[in-house]
Enzyme design. Structure first.
Site, PDB file in Angstrom:
ATOM      1  N   LYS A 128      53.149  29.378  -3.227  1.00 51.33           N
ATOM      2  CA  LYS A 128      53.012  27.936  -3.403  1.00 51.33           C
ATOM      3  C   LYS A 128      54.208  27.382  -4.169  1.00 51.33           C
ATOM      4  CE  LYS A 128      49.244  25.792  -3.947  1.00 51.33           C
ATOM      5  NZ  LYS A 128      47.994  25.215  -4.507  1.00 51.33           N
ATOM      6  N   GLU A 172      50.703  26.016 -10.265  1.00 52.12           N
ATOM      7  CA  GLU A 172      50.219  26.030  -8.877  1.00 52.12           C
ATOM      8  C   GLU A 172      49.939  27.441  -8.372  1.00 52.12           C
ATOM      9  OE1 GLU A 172      49.337  23.809  -6.665  1.00 52.12           O
ATOM     10  OE2 GLU A 172      49.674  22.121  -7.985  1.00 52.12           O
ATOM     11  N   GLU A 192      48.093  32.241  -5.658  1.00 53.52           N
ATOM     12  CA  GLU A 192      48.859  32.154  -4.404  1.00 53.52           C
ATOM     13  C   GLU A 192      50.356  32.138  -4.733  1.00 53.52           C
ATOM     14  OE1 GLU A 192      46.900  29.319  -1.426  1.00 53.52           O
ATOM     15  OE2 GLU A 192      45.887  28.797  -3.304  1.00 53.52           O
TER      16      GLU A 192
END
Length: 422
Positions: free
Chosen positions: A377, A383, A374
């Site tokens: 993020k 992350e 992602e």
């Protein structure tokens, strides 16, 4: 997911001994008249006079007396043992309809999202996939203050989609307790109750599971696992929540990340222990139970905390677990090779449908974090690199899945086609 400031144990965790189980009346007891009801000779007479139907009626009554109801039946929202978290904090991932195609091709039946986005709910119609939707943290206070808010939310996000979209669970908040901001801890309990009351109003309380995932930060200590307990300041709010979940028979969900524990104390934790690779393992000095991987130890630590708090029968499930394929320089172990090793070995371990050293007869169920990398993020570099698949739908590394597009990702090892159906 590990974005909130999760406090992780500095050392690997271990275990606690199994609790003995008690047995109820068996069939022989029932037939011999040990339960409340007619004695054996009376049953024989009834059989002669009225036939088998009467006998079965009496036997049914005995069973009711022997096994009385103790509240609502638990909801089984998890098919098999393997699920995936479908996060969407990105601007380059496939559309929900393509995601459904990817999930079905990969034979991943259990999916958890972090909201109730209608484009996802629409895409999942008729797919046969189990979907858990979420009430995010920012709505917890509102749901606690107004029961009507939960009714409105269910009317908008659940009722119109059933049964074509298989909504099998709802999470209320995520990692609310244990962090620096405990302002949501008290309203969380009431929010959960209000959502449950809303489900009852729609007669869905036995069809949709209700839970809230916790981080490892709710525990005061987790080494060895048998010594794990909840933090005192957390227990003030945790106890009424666990009381309610025990009443409605919801599992305890924990976000378990050996990766984060390894980052926290890579000097003292054997990375092979964190990755399910061959290693000497650890023995819990209190129980003599042996652990050859940290994942099992983290689950048994949660079981030990629940037992210490008086919830011996509550099941522990994993709401999130994963390993980052890249990260900041300070994030030890974040690499494609380690992510591939962890996720392949985890998948293989779950496929065995076995329990932990403390609970050997209770298969572990887990949602993997995450489906995609992602790119939007925040937080540390890791992350943005937990995905099993890249943004374009190609596999990030090969653990036995096929992507939406061909990939040159290297294999961990050869996997027999169709060997793992989770």
């Amino acid at each position: 997911m590990p974005l909130p400031g999760t406090q992780v144990p500095g050392k690997a965790q271990l275990a606690r001994p199994s609790e003995p189980t008690t047995a109820g009346c068996d069939a022989d007891c029932l037939l011999l008249g040990s339960c409340s009801g007619p004695p054996a000779d009376a049953i024989t007479t009834m059989m002669r006079r009225s036939g088998r139907a009467h006998f079965m009626l009496v036997l049914f009554c005995c069973l009711l007396l022997a096994f009385p109801s103790h509240g609502p039946l638990g909801v089984e929202a998890f098919a098999g043992v393997y699920g995936i978290n479908y996060g969407r904090i990105a601007n380059n991932i496939p559309s929900p309809d393509k995601v459904v195609k990817l999930l079905r091709a990969s034979k991943i039946r259990n999916v958890k999202i972090y909201d109730a986005d209608h484009s996802v709910l629409d895409a999942f119609r008729g797919s046969g996939l189990n979907l858990v939707i979420a009430i995010p943290n920012e709505l917890v206070k509102d749901f606690a203050a107004n029961e009507s808010r939960s009714i409105d939310w269910l009317n908008e996000n659940v009722q119109p989609y059933l049964p074509q979209t298989r909504i099998v669970g709802i999470t209320v908040g995520n990692e609310v307790m244990g962090g620096q901001d405990m302002s949501l801890a008290e309203p969380l309990v009431q929010a959960v109750k209000n959502v449950y009351n809303g489900l009852k109003r729609f007669h869905l309380e036995n069809k949709i599971e209700l839970f809230t995932p916790h981080s490892e930060a709710v525990f005061a200590t987790s080494y060895p696992p048998s010594a794990c307990v909840f933090k005192e300041d957390v227990m003030v709010y945790m106890k009424p929540l666990l009381d309610f979940f025990s009443q409605i028979r919801s599992p305890f969900y924990v976000n378990a990340y050996p990766f984060l524990a390894y980052i926290y104390d890579s000097e003292h934790i054997d990375i092979n222990y964190a990755l399910f690779k061959p290693n000497p393992g650890i023995v819990d000095p209190n129980t003599s139970l042996h652990y050859d991987n940290m994942f099992d130890a983290q689950i048994d630590a949660a079981y030990a905390a629940l037992q210490a708090a008086g919830y011996n029968d509550m099941e522990v499930r994993v709401a999130e677990t994963g390993w980052a394929s890249s990260g900041d320089q300070s994030e030890a172990g974040a690499s494609v090779e380690n992510a591939r090793t962890y996720n392949f070995n985890l998948r293989k371990r779950l496929f065995l449908r076995k329990g932990t050293p403390l609970k050997p007869k209770r298969p572990v169920k887990a949602y993997i974090f995450a489906l995609f990398n992602e790119n939007l993020k925040g937080g540390s570099g890791s992350e943005r690199h937990y995905g099993l698949f890249n943004a374009d739908g190609r596999i990030a590394y090969n653990i036995g899945y096929s992507g939406l597009l061909p990939s040159s990702a290297p294999s961990l090892q050869k996997i027999r086609a169709g060997a793992l159906v989770l």
